[in-house]
Design a protein around this motif. Structure first.
Motif, mmCIF file in Angstrom:
data_model
loop_
_atom_site.group_PDB
_atom_site.id
_atom_site.type_symbol
_atom_site.label_atom_id
_atom_site.label_comp_id
_atom_site.label_asym_id
_atom_site.label_seq_id
_atom_site.Cartn_x
_atom_site.Cartn_y
_atom_site.Cartn_z
ATOM 1 N N PRO A 690 21.611 -12.593 39.129
ATOM 2 C CA PRO A 690 22.691 -13.465 38.034
ATOM 3 C C PRO A 690 24.049 -13.414 38.760
ATOM 4 C CG PRO A 690 21.710 -11.445 36.846
ATOM 5 C CD PRO A 690 21.123 -11.634 38.204
ATOM 6 N N LEU A 691 24.475 -12.389 39.151
ATOM 7 C CA LEU A 691 25.896 -12.511 39.876
ATOM 8 C C LEU A 691 26.118 -13.448 40.821
ATOM 9 C CD1 LEU A 691 28.686 -10.908 39.471
ATOM 10 C CD2 LEU A 691 28.094 -9.499 41.566
ATOM 11 N N PHE A 692 25.278 -13.558 41.785
ATOM 12 C CA PHE A 692 25.361 -14.774 42.776
ATOM 13 C C PHE A 692 24.989 -16.028 42.328
ATOM 14 C CE2 PHE A 692 23.784 -11.346 46.310
ATOM 15 C CZ PHE A 692 24.864 -10.930 46.259
ATOM 16 N N ILE A 693 24.462 -16.364 41.315
ATOM 17 C CA ILE A 693 24.138 -17.451 40.454
ATOM 18 C C ILE A 693 25.687 -18.061 40.179
ATOM 19 C CG2 ILE A 693 23.246 -18.912 38.651
ATOM 20 C CD1 ILE A 693 20.886 -17.385 39.165
ATOM 21 N N GLU A 694 26.138 -16.957 39.452
ATOM 22 C CA GLU A 694 27.450 -17.082 38.684
ATOM 23 C C GLU A 694 28.583 -17.450 39.815
ATOM 24 O OE1 GLU A 694 28.191 -13.907 36.107
ATOM 25 O OE2 GLU A 694 30.340 -14.062 36.546
ATOM 26 N N TYR A 695 28.441 -17.017 40.956
ATOM 27 C CA TYR A 695 29.395 -17.057 42.039
ATOM 28 C C TYR A 695 29.107 -18.436 42.674
ATOM 29 C CZ TYR A 695 31.476 -12.491 42.363
ATOM 30 O OH TYR A 695 32.312 -11.197 42.121
ATOM 31 N N ILE A 696 27.901 -18.748 42.874
ATOM 32 C CA ILE A 696 27.560 -20.247 43.260
ATOM 33 C C ILE A 696 28.073 -21.471 42.299
ATOM 34 C CG2 ILE A 696 26.124 -21.891 44.183
ATOM 35 C CD1 ILE A 696 24.151 -19.296 44.887
ATOM 36 N N VAL A 697 27.941 -21.062 41.132
ATOM 37 C CA VAL A 697 28.446 -22.135 40.235
ATOM 38 C C VAL A 697 29.680 -22.238 39.933
ATOM 39 C CG1 VAL A 697 28.086 -22.822 37.555
ATOM 40 C CG2 VAL A 697 26.360 -21.878 38.845
ATOM 41 N N THR A 698 30.627 -21.237 39.842
ATOM 42 C CA THR A 698 31.944 -21.244 39.869
ATOM 43 C C THR A 698 32.606 -21.776 40.903
ATOM 44 O OG1 THR A 698 31.730 -18.850 38.954
ATOM 45 C CG2 THR A 698 33.982 -19.838 39.564
ATOM 46 N N TRP A 699 31.933 -21.512 41.980
ATOM 47 C CA TRP A 699 32.183 -22.087 43.519
ATOM 48 C C TRP A 699 32.050 -23.522 43.350
ATOM 49 C CZ3 TRP A 699 29.482 -24.782 47.046
ATOM 50 C CH2 TRP A 699 30.086 -24.760 48.432
ATOM 51 N N ALA A 700 30.945 -23.878 43.189
ATOM 52 C CA ALA A 700 30.628 -25.369 43.084
ATOM 53 C C ALA A 700 31.474 -26.140 42.030
ATOM 54 C CB ALA A 700 29.144 -25.924 42.938
ATOM 55 N N LEU A 701 31.704 -25.625 41.034
ATOM 56 C CA LEU A 701 32.407 -26.037 39.749
ATOM 57 C C LEU A 701 34.015 -26.404 40.345
ATOM 58 C CD1 LEU A 701 31.162 -24.624 36.668
ATOM 59 C CD2 LEU A 701 30.995 -26.854 37.303
ATOM 60 N N ASP A 702 34.401 -25.205 41.076
ATOM 61 C CA ASP A 702 35.773 -25.068 41.700
ATOM 62 C C ASP A 702 35.904 -26.435 42.791
ATOM 63 O OD1 ASP A 702 37.780 -23.414 40.796
ATOM 64 O OD2 ASP A 702 37.840 -22.685 42.878
ATOM 65 N N LYS A 703 34.967 -26.806 43.047
ATOM 66 C CA LYS A 703 34.971 -27.886 44.222
ATOM 67 C C LYS A 703 34.661 -29.272 43.749
ATOM 68 C CE LYS A 703 34.827 -25.821 48.733
ATOM 69 N NZ LYS A 703 36.152 -25.463 48.639
ATOM 70 N N LYS A 704 34.228 -29.304 42.370
ATOM 71 C CA LYS A 704 33.711 -30.301 41.661
ATOM 72 C C LYS A 704 32.838 -30.999 42.371
ATOM 73 C CE LYS A 704 38.269 -31.602 39.689
ATOM 74 N NZ LYS A 704 38.917 -30.498 40.049
ATOM 75 N N MET A 705 31.648 -29.919 42.835
ATOM 76 C CA MET A 705 30.510 -30.433 43.226
ATOM 77 C C MET A 705 29.055 -30.636 42.348
ATOM 78 S SD MET A 705 30.827 -28.666 46.892
ATOM 79 C CE MET A 705 29.136 -27.923 46.715
ATOM 80 N N ILE A 706 29.464 -30.214 41.085
ATOM 81 C CA ILE A 706 28.292 -30.370 40.229
ATOM 82 C C ILE A 706 28.970 -31.306 39.221
ATOM 83 C CG2 ILE A 706 26.827 -29.227 38.569
ATOM 84 C CD1 ILE A 706 27.049 -26.888 39.889
ATOM 85 N N ASP A 707 28.004 -32.423 38.809
ATOM 86 C CA ASP A 707 28.522 -33.303 37.780
ATOM 87 C C ASP A 707 27.307 -33.822 37.053
ATOM 88 O OD1 ASP A 707 30.336 -34.990 37.000
ATOM 89 O OD2 ASP A 707 30.656 -36.127 38.607
#
Ligand SMILES: Nc1ncnc2c1ncn2[C@@H]1O[C@H](COP(=O)(O)OP(=O)(O)OP(=O)(O)O)[C@@H](O)[C@H]1O
Ligand SMILES: [Mg+2]
Length: 783
Positions: A690-707
């Protein structure tokens, strides 16, 4: 020989196998001043050798001029009337001949960037001066003619080039500018197998990283692109004329190199070069070329400040200056496979050099962009207006003064405290694989609230959610008026007796003082608490000694010596006697032993004794022990295992990843879905953690990559809209470490330093230890 592109910054090497601008030296000319004039007393063989070298230089220059004009010049190869407009590209250059000094700097090491092979001497300076004098499309060569430098032009070059082409002398492998040569080269990798280990040190940090890691790594994604980097130029004016015969000066050059290299590396930078050329001696560091999204401006500024203080205070140099700039630069490989290098080039490189030139002696100047990106953490003063070559008008630069001590952070620190823990964390998600464990834990909690003491083990791999589950139970316990005391241990602590009890006993003393003595606020620390409890007869002197074997601060060495030679069993009994006095008033009580190291045998002894006596002396007790690996319970304490709760935490499955992803993305509307390919990519990369999922999501949101995709009513990777399945996985960096580490960039530099130190010396440390590490050892960006 030097060659520069007109009207823009950076150094471009003409890509001819014969010419190696930064590494040309001639060891077959042995006379001291290097000049050979007709009629002087040198042997004809020497004159002949020199003439041959110069002829080769001339041929090389002609071909470089011709090739560049033919391939990059404007007007379909009519290079002469190309005035540098549009994409056209002309070079100019200077060449000189003579004796140069070659020497090695640094210290034997296997760390890339620790050593350098440098060439210095007047031919380099002269070549530089001629380069400055040469017109566009011209190379001035000294030494060909006794009357002075001879000019070689683009026209002549084109003729030579055409002639060579006609005669079939141009092999395709020398076609420098073909994009082919910029792709990762296989030969460079395979040929490294036999490289002597210590030779690594001679590679620039960046080049070494490029070669070391396979093409599958993150750096390969960063190849040949414009990247925002910060550049530090250090002008070492008093080293410009290093003479290898002057051992003192050479030693100083070496010390400077080692010092500047060390500072660069400790500030997350890479050493680009130490150069001796027409501009004197310069040291160049680059920040952000090989790492993801750190704050290169801050790193570079701190690096410049540390270099400044090292050069003036430790190395006592009287003439030097520094320049720092930031902007997009081309970062990548240049050159044919046989001698490619990793370069960083662009106008910002020039800017750093110009700022260095304008900086006051022993001072540093940074560009406005550096100032803007670093001013949150560093105090600057504005300089006078300055003008520099290649930039219109005058502008202000900034001098860094001191690092600001400000603690602010976007990153959150998890501090365990029952009143705050709820606010800090996201809601606990009762994923199916966690429900069983949660149920057993809650049962144990209720049992202990009713007066039957319980022991629970929570075991599972790193970052799978042990602490999160325990915290959920602790929150529930808090609601039911439990006192929750927690301790952390690491693998380093398993050699200190009673370590897991230290934090618990400290907190227990303070809470006991509040509870028993009815204090409004807790005493300042455990020492004050112990003193108060003693004064009010809650504890006896012997209790202070007993508790002192867990918490050394509450007693003194003299009293402790009373315990020497005691039988361990008697001692554990005595300690538990005293502990019970402070734990009993805190009931109902939950003790949490968190961490990833083993528990020392003495602590196991206390745990066993506590559990044995709890039913009578402290019945409303829940004791939770978490661990990443199954615990080695000593044989004397195996009785504990017979009546305990065991919870095993495993990686989460795909469906749980989906649930978790939805929570992280804040999807409240049940009809909104998550793109299956995105889910696959994330679940796969995170490996059920779960921690890695959290990191990937934070990272992707930071980069505005999930929409949100309205058509399909689901969340989707923006980069994958019209791509195929492969693209989706490629969106996430291949190395988890890059995603994980990028989270640290949200922390303030102060916390960052603390974290770095903590990673060496442990979870908790004294302020003065921290001070001495930052101040005297200079482990971190200090100031
Ligand atoms: N059930 C859950 N609900 C919400 N978040 C969770 C859950 N399980 C794990 N997490 C998240 O996963 C991350 C890692 O969890 P946690 O810190 O509990 O792992 P751990 O097993 O204690 O790791 P370590 O081995 O380092 O002690 C946390 O950020 C946490 O928020
Ligand atoms: Mg944990």
């Amino acid at each position: 020989a030097g060659a520069r592109k007109k009207g823009s910054g950076g150094v471009a090497s003409p890509d001819l196998n014969d010419s190696a601008p930064s590494m040309c030296w001639d060891d077959d000319v042995s006379h001291s001043d290097g000049t050979v004039r007709a009629g002087s007393k040198v042997s004809t063989a020497e004159v002949e050798a020199k003439r041959q070298s110069l002829d080769r230089v001339r041929d090389c220059c002609l071909r470089a001029l011709g090739q560049v004009a033919a391939e990059h010049g404007g007007g379909g190869g009519a290079g002469t009337d190309n005035k540098g407009g549009g994409a056209s590209f002309a070079i100019h250059g200077g060449a000189a001949h003579g004796v140069v000094r070659c020497f090695f700097l640094g210290q034997p090491s296997t760390t890339p960037g620790d050593c350098s092979f440098v060439v210095s001497g007047w031919p380099l300076r002269l070549a530089g001066m001629l380069l400055d004098r040469a017109k566009e499309g011209e190379v001035l060569i000294d030494g060909l003619d006794a009357r002075g430098p001879v000019s070689v032009t683009e026209e002549q070059g084109l003729r030579t080039y055409e002639d060579m082409r006609r005669r079939g002398l141009l092999s395709s492998s020398t076609s420098a500018s073909s994009p082919k040569s910029l792709s990762p080269s296989k030969s460079s990798k395979s040929s490294r197998g036999g490289v002597y280990l210590y030779a690594n040190a001679y590679l620039g940090t960046l080049a070494a990283r490029r070669v070391e890691q396979s093409a599958e790594n993150a750096l390969s994604l960063l190849l040949n692109e414009l990247r925002p980097v910060a550049i530090v130029f250090v002008g070492l004016h008093c080293l410009s004329n290093v003479d290898p015969k002057d051992s003192k000066l050479l030693q100083l050059a070496n010390d400077v190199f080692i010092s500047l290299t060390g500072i660069t590396h400790s500030c997350n930078g890479a050493v680009r070069d130490m150069l001796f050329e027409d501009k004197g001696c310069t040291f160049i560091s680059v920040f952000g070329a090989h790492s993801h999204e750190a704050n290169p401006c801050f790193d570079a500024t701190i690096c410049a400040m540390r270099m400044q203080s090292a050069l003036s205070e430790e190395l006592e140099l009287d003439r030097f200056s520094l320049g720092v700039s930031f902007g997009d630069c081309f970062c990548g490989e240049v050159g044919p496979q046989t001698r490619a290098d990793y370069v960083v080039m662009g106008t910002e490189v020039n800017m750093a050099a110009r700022l260095m030139g304008k900086a006051p002696n022993r001072g540093a100047l940074v560009s406005k962009r550096v100032y803007k990106n670093a001013r949150k953490h560093v105090e600057f003063v504005k300089s006078e207006e300055i003008t520099v070559k290649g930039k219109d008008g005058s502008f202000h630069a900034y001098q860094p003064l001191t690092r600001l001590r400000r603690i602010s952070s976007r990153g959150s620190l998890y501090i365990f405290d029952e009143t705050h823990s709820k606010a800090l964390q996201q809601p606990f998600i009762p994923m199916p694989s966690r429900q069983g464990g949660m149920k057993s834990m809650m049962k144990a909690l209720h049992g202990s609230a009713q007066g039957s003491p319980r022991l629970a083990f929570v075991v599972g791999g790193p970052f799978l959610g042990k602490s999160r589950l325990i915290r959920e139970v602790a929150d529930k316990a808090g609601d039911a008026d439990f006192t929750v005391l927690q301790s952390f241990r690491t693998s380093l602590d398993s050699d200190s007796s009673y370590f897991p009890f230290r934090q618990i006993a400290e907190m227990a003393l303070q809470k006991c003082a509040v509870r028993v003595l009815g204090m409004q606020k807790p005493p300042e620390d455990e020492v004050a608490a112990a003193k108060l409890l003693l004064e009010h007869d809650v504890l006896k002197k012997i209790d202070r000694v007993n508790i002192g074997s867990i918490v050394p601060t509450v007693t003194d060495a003299q009293l402790m010596s009373l315990l020497k030679g005691q039988n361990p069993k008697t001692m554990i009994k005595a300690i538990v006697d005293s502990l019970m006095k402070v734990l009993r008033p805190l009931q109902p009580l939950m003790l949490v032993f968190e961490g990833d190291g083993e528990i020392d045998p003495s602590s196991w002894g206390i745990i066993r004794e506590l559990m044995k006596r709890a039913a009578r002396e402290c019945p409303r007790l829940l004791l939770v022990i978490s661990s990443r690996s199954p615990l080695n319970v000593p044989s004397s304490a195996t009785s504990l295992l017979s009546n305990c709760v065991r919870v095993e935490i495993r990686p989460i499955d795909r469906a749980e990843s989906k649930t978790y992803l939805k929570v992280l993305l804040g999807i409240q509307d049940k009809t909104v879905d998550v793109d299956e390919r995105m889910l696959d990519a994330i679940h796969d990369r995170a490996n059920g953690c779960p921690l890695f999922i959290e990191y990937i999501v934070t990272w992707a949101l930071d980069k505005k990559m999930i929409d949100y995709n309205e058509e399909e009513n689901k969340m989707i990777f923006t980069a994958s809209e019209d791509g195929d399945g492969e693209d989706v996985a490629a969106v996430i960096p291949r190395e988890m470490s890059n995603v994980v580490l990028s989270a640290f960039n949200n922390m303030s530099p102060m916390l960052w330093d603390a974290l770095k130190i903590a990673s060496c010396i442990g979870y908790s440390f004294d302020a003065d230890v921290y001070e001495s590490l930052t101040e005297s050892l200079g482990l971190m960006p200090k100031l």
